[in-house]
Write a protein that holds these residues in place. Structure first.
Motif: not given
Length: 150
Positions: A64-70
């Protein structure tokens, strides 16, 4: 019409998450790649690109990766079957899980490599190297917000 593809540049403990694409893949089989895939039709959905990145990463390698991404960048190319593709790359923060080749039809193996290892790797295509270098620039500007404490 374009196919929309998304990829996640996942950074964790000084390394980038990469896959070696299965030989069964239609495009760039057997090469190193960021984890990602096609955006699927899901009706009206906000943040469809980001949600697609999260879904693809979980489906292919089980993390899983964080909801916040760039946003890193976008590009276009022709797939091996001559389909027009728009590819969007996001810098993603690792959240949880242990990466493994969860989807063997798409993923041959999973690797955590440094930028230097990627740039020197014989199976790393120029577009992968360019994406990692671009993501690393954003990472360097963000400071410790992408440092995982797990």
């Amino acid at each position: 019409m374009f196919i929309v593809n998304v990829e996640g540049a996942v950074f964790h403990q000084g390394h980038w998450l990469l896959i070696k694409r299965s030989m069964k893949e239609e495009h760039a089989a057997g090469t190193l790649s960021l984890v990602g895939g096609k955006v699927e039709h899901e009706g009206h959905v906000n943040n469809i690109l980001e949600k697609s990145v999260q879904r693809e990463i979980f489906e292919e390698v089980g993390i899983e990766v964080d909801d916040q991404m760039d946003y890193v960048w976008s590009s276009s190319f022709l797939a091996d079957d001559q389909s027009a593709v728009i590819n969007v790359v996001f810098l993603c923060k690792y959240k949880s899980g242990k990466a493994f080749a969860k989807s063997p039809d798409e993923v041959d193996s999973v690797h955590w490599l440094t930028t230097k290892e990627i740039v020197q790797h014989p199976l790393a295509a120029v577009w992968l190297k360019d994406s990692i270098i671009a993501a690393e620039k954003i990472l360097n500007n963000k400071g410790d917000t992408y440092v995982s404490h797990t």
